[in-house]
Design an enzyme around this catalytic site. Sequence first.
Site, PDB file in Angstrom:
ATOM      1  N   ASP A   1       1.267  -2.279  12.214  1.00  0.00           N
ATOM      2  CA  ASP A   1       1.576  -2.781  10.871  1.00  0.00           C
ATOM      3  C   ASP A   1       1.824  -4.285  10.940  1.00  0.00           C
ATOM      4  O   ASP A   1       2.815  -4.752  11.513  1.00  0.00           O
ATOM      5  CB  ASP A   1       2.814  -2.061  10.322  1.00  0.00           C
ATOM      6  CG  ASP A   1       3.028  -2.388   8.850  1.00  0.00           C
ATOM      7  OD1 ASP A   1       3.007  -1.464   8.027  1.00  0.00           O
ATOM      8  OD2 ASP A   1       3.202  -3.595   8.522  1.00  0.00           O
TER       9      ASP A   1
ATOM     10  N   ASP B   1       5.209  -5.643   9.430  1.00  0.00           N
ATOM     11  CA  ASP B   1       6.372  -5.295  10.255  1.00  0.00           C
ATOM     12  C   ASP B   1       6.396  -6.120  11.541  1.00  0.00           C
ATOM     13  O   ASP B   1       7.460  -6.571  11.980  1.00  0.00           O
ATOM     14  CB  ASP B   1       6.341  -3.807  10.603  1.00  0.00           C
ATOM     15  CG  ASP B   1       6.743  -2.936   9.422  1.00  0.00           C
ATOM     16  OD1 ASP B   1       7.371  -3.456   8.484  1.00  0.00           O
ATOM     17  OD2 ASP B   1       6.423  -1.729   9.453  1.00  0.00           O
TER      18      ASP B   1
ATOM     19  N   THR C   1      -0.663   7.663  -0.993  1.00  0.00           N
ATOM     20  CA  THR C   1      -2.002   7.600  -1.619  1.00  0.00           C
ATOM     21  C   THR C   1      -2.905   6.553  -0.964  1.00  0.00           C
ATOM     22  O   THR C   1      -4.117   6.569  -1.165  1.00  0.00           O
ATOM     23  CB  THR C   1      -1.872   7.225  -3.106  1.00  0.00           C
ATOM     24  OG1 THR C   1      -1.338   5.884  -3.185  1.00  0.00           O
ATOM     25  CG2 THR C   1      -0.929   8.169  -3.841  1.00  0.00           C
TER      26      THR C   1
ATOM     27  N   ARG D   1       0.854  -1.179   0.000  1.00  0.00           N
ATOM     28  CA  ARG D   1       0.000   0.000   0.000  1.00  0.00           C
ATOM     29  C   ARG D   1       0.891   1.231   0.000  1.00  0.00           C
ATOM     30  O   ARG D   1       1.713   1.403   0.894  1.00  0.00           O
ATOM     31  CB  ARG D   1      -0.871  -0.052   1.257  1.00  0.00           C
ATOM     32  CG  ARG D   1      -2.020   0.882   1.223  1.00  0.00           C
ATOM     33  CD  ARG D   1      -2.899   0.642   2.421  1.00  0.00           C
ATOM     34  NE  ARG D   1      -2.289   1.123   3.647  1.00  0.00           N
ATOM     35  CZ  ARG D   1      -2.971   1.502   4.722  1.00  0.00           C
ATOM     36  NH1 ARG D   1      -4.290   1.402   4.727  1.00  0.00           N
ATOM     37  NH2 ARG D   1      -2.366   1.928   5.794  1.00  0.00           N
TER      38      ARG D   1
HETATM   39  O1  LIG Z   1      -6.959  -2.354   3.133  1.00  0.00           O
HETATM   40  P1  LIG Z   1      -5.725  -1.580   2.759  1.00  0.00           P
HETATM   41  O2  LIG Z   1      -5.895  -0.103   3.036  1.00  0.00           O
HETATM   42  O3  LIG Z   1      -5.298  -1.829   1.345  1.00  0.00           O
HETATM   43  O4  LIG Z   1      -4.564  -1.998   3.746  1.00  0.00           O
HETATM   44  C1  LIG Z   1      -4.323  -3.322   4.090  1.00  0.00           C
HETATM   45  C2  LIG Z   1      -3.020  -3.801   3.533  1.00  0.00           C
HETATM   46  O5  LIG Z   1      -1.941  -3.137   4.212  1.00  0.00           O
HETATM   47  C3  LIG Z   1      -1.045  -4.125   4.742  1.00  0.00           C
HETATM   48  O6  LIG Z   1      -0.056  -4.467   3.843  1.00  0.00           O
HETATM   49  P2  LIG Z   1       1.199  -3.507   3.538  1.00  0.00           P
HETATM   50  O7  LIG Z   1       0.873  -2.599   2.392  1.00  0.00           O
HETATM   51  O8  LIG Z   1       1.633  -2.875   4.803  1.00  0.00           O
HETATM   52  O9  LIG Z   1       2.285  -4.489   3.000  1.00  0.00           O
HETATM   53  P3  LIG Z   1       3.094  -5.630   3.780  1.00  0.00           P
HETATM   54  O10 LIG Z   1       2.133  -6.754   4.005  1.00  0.00           O
HETATM   55  O11 LIG Z   1       4.186  -5.959   2.853  1.00  0.00           O
HETATM   56  O12 LIG Z   1       3.575  -5.028   5.081  1.00  0.00           O
HETATM   57  C4  LIG Z   1      -1.975  -5.285   5.014  1.00  0.00           C
HETATM   58  O13 LIG Z   1      -1.296  -6.507   5.200  1.00  0.00           O
HETATM   59  C5  LIG Z   1      -2.880  -5.280   3.815  1.00  0.00           C
HETATM   60  O14 LIG Z   1      -2.353  -5.946   2.682  1.00  0.00           O
HETATM   61  O1  LIG Z   2      -3.743  -0.942  10.478  1.00  0.00           O
HETATM   62  C1  LIG Z   2      -3.194  -1.354   9.442  1.00  0.00           C
HETATM   63  C2  LIG Z   2      -3.582  -0.912   8.153  1.00  0.00           C
HETATM   64  C3  LIG Z   2      -2.940  -1.410   7.068  1.00  0.00           C
HETATM   65  N1  LIG Z   2      -1.953  -2.312   7.217  1.00  0.00           N
HETATM   66  C4  LIG Z   2      -1.571  -2.743   8.449  1.00  0.00           C
HETATM   67  O2  LIG Z   2      -0.658  -3.579   8.561  1.00  0.00           O
HETATM   68  N2  LIG Z   2      -2.193  -2.246   9.521  1.00  0.00           N
END
Ligand SMILES: O=P(O)(O)OC[C@H]1O[C@H](OP(=O)(O)OP(=O)(O)O)[C@H](O)[C@@H]1O
Ligand SMILES: O=c1cc[nH]c(=O)[nH]1
Length: 209
Positions: free
Chosen positions: A200, A203, A108, A104
């Site tokens: 997160d 993370d 944006t 994400r």
């Molecule tokens: O509903 P949304 O607003 O799209 O957000 C949710 C997304 O954000 C996080 O991933 P992230 O982009 O942090 O990637 P990662 O799993 O690599 O940490 C989470 O695991 C989802 O995939």
């Molecule tokens: O709260 C949140 C939103 C998006 N992605 C995450 O990992 N946590």
Amino acid sequence: MGNVFVLDHPLIQHKLTHIRKTETGTKEFRELVDEVAGLMAYEITRDLPVMEVEIETPVAKTKSNVLSGRKVGIIPILRAGLGMVDGVLRHIPTAKVGHVGLYRDPETLKPVEYYIKMPNDIEERELIVVDPMLATGGSAEDAITSLKKRGAKNIKLMCLIAAPEGVEQIKQAHPDVDIYLAAIDEKLNEKGYIVPGLGDAGDRLYGTK
Ligand SMILES: O=P(O)(O)OC[C@H]1O[C@H](OP(=O)(O)OP(=O)(O)O)[C@H](O)[C@@H]1O
Ligand SMILES: O=c1cc[nH]c(=O)[nH]1
Ligand SMILES: [Mg+2]
């Protein structure tokens, strides 16, 4: 319109509380996400068809049920979705796993796709898309759209925590998809994080912060 199920089993709720806590470290966080995914898999597969077969126990011949062979696919949204795969596979070891890589954009909040690899028969499979977090819903929406473009017809979405905004987004964009959650939280904050949420997920699973 797709159904939304909040799985309020006491074991799921108990483990989710520990997952949320700031002091829960990477190892325990990973173990708990895995366990909760397994417990949720038990609920999400409740409608898998069974058929009766004849077997022999040490005592007698009898008839008993086995899964009747509907094929399952588990689709983690990278990275954080990977933390839920093994918990589901433990219960459905014959499932195949397809990967959708999305992150994400922090400015944006829109998802950016960087990888996709699917089993070649997804149109025949019941697909379970897994991701711990459903925030704006953009990532899950795009992942499901990608699967449908490749022929998928039967899709469920399984997340640990959702914001109301994300649930609405999926209901609008993919009304045929049932959503399975451990909790629906209060809201999104100004950075698009779920409140109270767990921070997160990627993370915390992989120790990258
Ligand atoms: O509903 P949304 O607003 O799209 O957000 C949710 C997304 O954000 C996080 O991933 P992230 O982009 O942090 O990637 P990662 O799993 O690599 O940490 C989470 O695991 C989802 O995939
Ligand atoms: O709260 C949140 C939103 C998006 N992605 C995450 O990992 N946590
Ligand atoms: Mg992600």
